[in-house]
Design a protein around this motif. Sequence first.
Motif, PDB file in Angstrom:
ATOM      1  N   ALA A  26      -6.379  -6.744 -37.254  1.00  0.00           N
ATOM      2  CA  ALA A  26      -5.038  -6.143 -37.277  1.00  0.00           C
ATOM      3  C   ALA A  26      -4.538  -5.911 -35.851  1.00  0.00           C
ATOM      4  O   ALA A  26      -3.363  -6.144 -35.540  1.00  0.00           O
ATOM      5  N   TYR A  27      -5.445  -5.466 -34.989  1.00  0.00           N
ATOM      6  CA  TYR A  27      -5.029  -5.213 -33.608  1.00  0.00           C
ATOM      7  C   TYR A  27      -4.653  -6.517 -32.905  1.00  0.00           C
ATOM      8  O   TYR A  27      -3.716  -6.551 -32.101  1.00  0.00           O
ATOM      9  N   SER A  28      -5.374  -7.584 -33.221  1.00  0.00           N
ATOM     10  CA  SER A  28      -5.033  -8.893 -32.640  1.00  0.00           C
ATOM     11  C   SER A  28      -3.612  -9.307 -33.020  1.00  0.00           C
ATOM     12  O   SER A  28      -2.888  -9.897 -32.226  1.00  0.00           O
ATOM     13  N   GLU A  29      -3.234  -8.970 -34.229  1.00  0.00           N
ATOM     14  CA  GLU A  29      -1.877  -9.287 -34.669  1.00  0.00           C
ATOM     15  C   GLU A  29      -0.854  -8.445 -33.897  1.00  0.00           C
ATOM     16  O   GLU A  29       0.213  -8.935 -33.523  1.00  0.00           O
ATOM     17  N   LEU A  30      -1.190  -7.173 -33.646  1.00  0.00           N
ATOM     18  CA  LEU A  30      -0.297  -6.332 -32.837  1.00  0.00           C
ATOM     19  C   LEU A  30      -0.143  -6.921 -31.430  1.00  0.00           C
ATOM     20  O   LEU A  30       0.958  -6.951 -30.876  1.00  0.00           O
ATOM     21  N   VAL A  31      -1.254  -7.385 -30.889  1.00  0.00           N
ATOM     22  CA  VAL A  31      -1.206  -8.010 -29.553  1.00  0.00           C
ATOM     23  C   VAL A  31      -0.279  -9.221 -29.588  1.00  0.00           C
ATOM     24  O   VAL A  31       0.580  -9.388 -28.720  1.00  0.00           O
ATOM     25  N   ARG A  32      -0.458 -10.046 -30.612  1.00  0.00           N
ATOM     26  CA  ARG A  32       0.346 -11.269 -30.703  1.00  0.00           C
ATOM     27  C   ARG A  32       1.845 -10.933 -30.769  1.00  0.00           C
ATOM     28  O   ARG A  32       2.666 -11.570 -30.139  1.00  0.00           O
ATOM     29  N   ARG A  33       2.175  -9.888 -31.527  1.00  0.00           N
ATOM     30  CA  ARG A  33       3.599  -9.530 -31.697  1.00  0.00           C
ATOM     31  C   ARG A  33       4.224  -8.924 -30.443  1.00  0.00           C
ATOM     32  O   ARG A  33       5.420  -9.014 -30.233  1.00  0.00           O
ATOM     33  N   HIS A  34       3.390  -8.255 -29.631  1.00  0.00           N
ATOM     34  CA  HIS A  34       3.964  -7.493 -28.515  1.00  0.00           C
ATOM     35  C   HIS A  34       3.679  -8.089 -27.136  1.00  0.00           C
ATOM     36  O   HIS A  34       4.164  -7.570 -26.135  1.00  0.00           O
ATOM     37  N   GLN A  35       2.893  -9.142 -27.066  1.00  0.00           N
ATOM     38  CA  GLN A  35       2.444  -9.628 -25.763  1.00  0.00           C
ATOM     39  C   GLN A  35       3.601 -10.146 -24.888  1.00  0.00           C
ATOM     40  O   GLN A  35       3.648  -9.848 -23.690  1.00  0.00           O
ATOM     41  N   ALA A  36       4.534 -10.872 -25.474  1.00  0.00           N
ATOM     42  CA  ALA A  36       5.564 -11.526 -24.651  1.00  0.00           C
ATOM     43  C   ALA A  36       6.470 -10.505 -23.963  1.00  0.00           C
ATOM     44  O   ALA A  36       6.699 -10.582 -22.749  1.00  0.00           O
ATOM     45  N   TRP A  37       6.978  -9.546 -24.727  1.00  0.00           N
ATOM     46  CA  TRP A  37       7.897  -8.589 -24.098  1.00  0.00           C
ATOM     47  C   TRP A  37       7.161  -7.691 -23.112  1.00  0.00           C
ATOM     48  O   TRP A  37       7.713  -7.270 -22.093  1.00  0.00           O
ATOM     49  N   LEU A  38       5.876  -7.408 -23.396  1.00  0.00           N
ATOM     50  CA  LEU A  38       5.140  -6.538 -22.483  1.00  0.00           C
ATOM     51  C   LEU A  38       4.871  -7.253 -21.149  1.00  0.00           C
ATOM     52  O   LEU A  38       5.010  -6.643 -20.080  1.00  0.00           O
ATOM     53  N   VAL A  39       4.519  -8.521 -21.218  1.00  0.00           N
ATOM     54  CA  VAL A  39       4.309  -9.300 -19.985  1.00  0.00           C
ATOM     55  C   VAL A  39       5.615  -9.378 -19.200  1.00  0.00           C
ATOM     56  O   VAL A  39       5.633  -9.230 -17.976  1.00  0.00           O
TER      57      VAL A  39
END
Lengths: 185, 101
Positions: A26-39
């Motif tokens: 589940a956390y991997s999915e959160l990472v996938r959803r939020h990685q682009a805007w955070l970078v």
Amino acid sequence: MRTVEGLDEHELVHAAKAGGEAGREAYSELVRRHQAWLVRLVSQLMRIAPTEAEDLAQEAFVRTYAGIGRLPEDVSFRGWIRVVAMRLAFNARRNRQTRDRLNDTLPPPAPGPSGDAVADREAIDRVLAELSYPYREILLLRFVEELSIEEIARSLDIGLSAAKMRLKRAREAFTKKYDAMLEER
Amino acid sequence: MTDDDERLYRLFAPLREQVVKVSVDFGRRVAEGIEHFLRSRETRAPALLDVFGDLLLESINLATHAASASDDAAVGGDETSERDLQTDVASPRVPSGEDDG
């Protein structure tokens, strides 16, 4: 059985809190959803290329995982990880300044965007580069992250009036430099 | 929104629209970081308790009962990296009810 892709944000955080293999997934999915805007946010805050910003964004995700058990139900994951990333960026910038002073070198150049549609971005970036970090930070939170002044105050852990004042001064400083740049053109 | 706000909002549009392509192994590297964190937590906690457990409990008791003790003295300098990790995410003074995604 639903896959993690089918879960909403709240369900993913709930699953991640439970831990175990399912929690990691589940956390991997959160990472996938939020990685682009955070970078993107880290890149813009630090004025470094997105590829360089990835390390710091990854660190933010790891730290957020470490504390996810204490993430209150009424706090969004996005808001939480934004604050973690902002703190890391602030510290990293301070460390970089110290290192640069010690090495007597110039700070790294701003990321060089390419393509036709980025001339405006270059101009904005140039003006932002001339502002102090707190001013750049609050302008990005307001006009890129689109936070309300109340949300900004909470993210920066400052009072509402202090946030308003900082935003006002940042806006004035930006406008002054931007207009001056336009006149020089 | 004031006129100034609207102007800046327009000017910042390219930054809002900036598309960032993240490395394909981004998620894997986060997973490795989490793995490392979990491993270090598992291996460090028992060792600390074995060696310093009694001492730690005693200092906590002392601090709890000392009327003049400050909060900072309660546990002492257990400067582990896990603690560092959690310090940064400890205060949830962040916007609630935002639009996620």
